[in-house]
Design a protein around this motif. Structure first.
Motif, PDB file in Angstrom:
ATOM      1  N   ASN A  57      -0.241   1.722  -0.485  1.00 60.42           N
ATOM      2  CA  ASN A  57       1.152   1.987  -0.125  1.00 60.42           C
ATOM      3  C   ASN A  57       1.289   2.676   1.232  1.00 60.42           C
ATOM      4  OD1 ASN A  57       2.812   1.073  -2.462  1.00 60.42           O
ATOM      5  ND2 ASN A  57       1.545   2.523  -3.592  1.00 60.42           N
ATOM      6  N   SER A  58       0.174   2.819   1.965  1.00 61.56           N
ATOM      7  CA  SER A  58       0.229   3.487   3.267  1.00 61.56           C
ATOM      8  C   SER A  58       0.847   2.572   4.321  1.00 61.56           C
ATOM      9  CB  SER A  58      -1.185   3.896   3.702  1.00 61.56           C
ATOM     10  OG  SER A  58      -1.954   2.761   4.061  1.00 61.56           O
ATOM     11  N   GLY A  62       1.722  -1.827   5.154  1.00 58.74           N
ATOM     12  CA  GLY A  62       3.115  -2.208   5.338  1.00 58.74           C
ATOM     13  C   GLY A  62       3.625  -3.223   4.335  1.00 58.74           C
ATOM     14  N   LEU A  63       3.238  -3.066   3.074  1.00 58.28           N
ATOM     15  CA  LEU A  63       3.648  -4.031   2.056  1.00 58.28           C
ATOM     16  C   LEU A  63       5.118  -3.828   1.658  1.00 58.28           C
ATOM     17  CD1 LEU A  63       0.551  -3.959  -0.312  1.00 58.28           C
ATOM     18  CD2 LEU A  63       1.127  -5.694   1.374  1.00 58.28           C
ATOM     19  N   PRO A  64       5.805  -4.916   1.347  1.00 57.55           N
ATOM     20  CA  PRO A  64       7.191  -4.790   0.887  1.00 57.55           C
ATOM     21  C   PRO A  64       7.214  -4.275  -0.552  1.00 57.55           C
ATOM     22  CG  PRO A  64       6.503  -7.075   0.785  1.00 57.55           C
ATOM     23  CD  PRO A  64       5.368  -6.320   1.430  1.00 57.55           C
ATOM     24  N   GLY A  65       7.965  -3.231  -0.799  1.00 55.71           N
ATOM     25  CA  GLY A  65       8.025  -2.703  -2.159  1.00 55.71           C
ATOM     26  C   GLY A  65       6.855  -1.789  -2.463  1.00 55.71           C
ATOM     27  N   LYS A  66       6.890  -1.184  -3.627  1.00 57.86           N
ATOM     28  CA  LYS A  66       5.893  -0.204  -4.051  1.00 57.86           C
ATOM     29  C   LYS A  66       4.854  -0.852  -4.951  1.00 57.86           C
ATOM     30  CE  LYS A  66       5.117   4.380  -4.011  1.00 57.86           C
ATOM     31  NZ  LYS A  66       4.957   5.156  -2.779  1.00 57.86           N
ATOM     32  N   VAL A  75      -3.283  -8.438  -6.439  1.00 55.04           N
ATOM     33  CA  VAL A  75      -2.446  -9.619  -6.231  1.00 55.04           C
ATOM     34  C   VAL A  75      -1.867  -9.626  -4.821  1.00 55.04           C
ATOM     35  CG1 VAL A  75      -0.319 -10.765  -6.925  1.00 55.04           C
ATOM     36  CG2 VAL A  75      -1.894  -9.921  -8.668  1.00 55.04           C
ATOM     37  N   TYR A  76      -1.356  -8.478  -4.379  1.00 55.86           N
ATOM     38  CA  TYR A  76      -0.702  -8.393  -3.074  1.00 55.86           C
ATOM     39  C   TYR A  76      -1.704  -8.405  -1.922  1.00 55.86           C
ATOM     40  CZ  TYR A  76       4.153  -7.625  -4.477  1.00 55.86           C
ATOM     41  OH  TYR A  76       5.429  -7.782  -4.955  1.00 55.86           O
TER      42      TYR A  76
END
Length: 282
Positions: A57-58, A62-66, A75-76
């Protein structure tokens, strides 16, 4: 000069990687490993999962959402990225202190380890190499031998530096003359002691001399080049940094020219502000 017994004793005192990290490293040699296998390993380690999610989540990713759990992170981010993150978390404690024998303040060896691992991964991607996580791990752990040798080199640093400054020697060659062992040899001993896969042992042993590596030439060459790039960018500089002569044959063997290498360094420079978030894991 340290005895082999004192070296082994120092390795025995070095806190080994956690069981989960060992299991993840074993996956590097398992082509059949899937998402559920990795998730099952991670989810039984609450502290590791917490740090993994902190990194996922840092700002660096820069991923969308938590991201809320390890399986979602896989998965992400993909298995390769999560394996890298697990190893970052697991290795932080071993590298984060100061290593005065090599002229490294607290955190500098860790910063160099992480930076080299990221650049090695970028180089592997450019070359289309499949074992990106193996290369990332090899770069991350390439200087584990310095952690062990640090206590011995402190009293011998003056002799070693005198030799490299007055004779045509590399730093590892001077280490061997003064101490009887160099940090890559000791690093390989640690890798064997911790039962790393043979390919990872090979990278750690030969990354300073990849042209001598028979079982991991390509991987060791990528780590060698990433290590040289860290020195050029003065990331975590130590007293040994000026005493590793460049070998253009390594870059040529990888089919990389100066422009390509500079491109990787420029791209890494742009990431630095976000990468600093990776150095906060406790």
């Amino acid at each position: 000069m340290p005895t082999i017994e004192s070296i082994i004793d120092a390795i025995d005192q070095l806190k080994p990687l956690t069981g989960v990290a060992g299991k993840v490293i074993a996956l590097l040699d398992d082509p059949d490993c899937g998402l559920s296998d990795l998730s099952d390993i991670i989810r039984h380690e609450p502290a590791l999962t917490a740090n993994l999610l902190k990194l996922a989540n840092s700002a660096y990713y820069g991923l969308p959402g938590k991201i809320h759990d390890a399986k979602q992170a896989i998965v992400y981010l993909g298995m390769s990225q999560v394996v890298d993150l697990v190893l970052l978390v697991s290795c932080a404690e071993r590298f984060s202190g100061s290593h005065e024998g090599y002229g490294l303040k607290a955190g500098e060896l860790w910063k160099g380890a992480v930076s080299g691992a990221i650049m090695a991964s970028d180089l592997a991607q450019i070359k289309g190499l499949k074992q990106k996580s193996l290369i990332f791990t090899g770069a991350l752990l390439r200087d584990i031998g310095k952690v062990v040798l640090d206590q011995h080199i402190r009293s011998a640093a003056g002799k070693i530096l005198h030799r490299v400054k007055t004779q045509p020697l590399t730093f590892p060659e001077a280490e061997r003359q003064v101490l009887g062992y160099d940090h890559v040899q000791v690093g390989a001993m640690v890798a064997r002691k911790w039962q790393f896969p043979g390919s990872l042992q090979c990278i750690i042993r030969f990354y300073h001399a990849p042209l001598e590596a028979k079982g991991c030439f390509m991987e060791a060459s990528v780590v060698h080049l990433a290590d040289a790039m860290c020195r050029k960018m003065e990331i975590g500089p130590g007293v040994d940094d000026p005493f590793y002569p460049g070998d253009g044959r390594v870059a040529r063997s990888l089919g990389l020219d100066n422009a390509g290498i500079q491109g990787v360094m420029d791209n890494f420079g742009k990431k630095m502000a976000h990468i600093n978030a990776l150095f906060d894991v406790q």
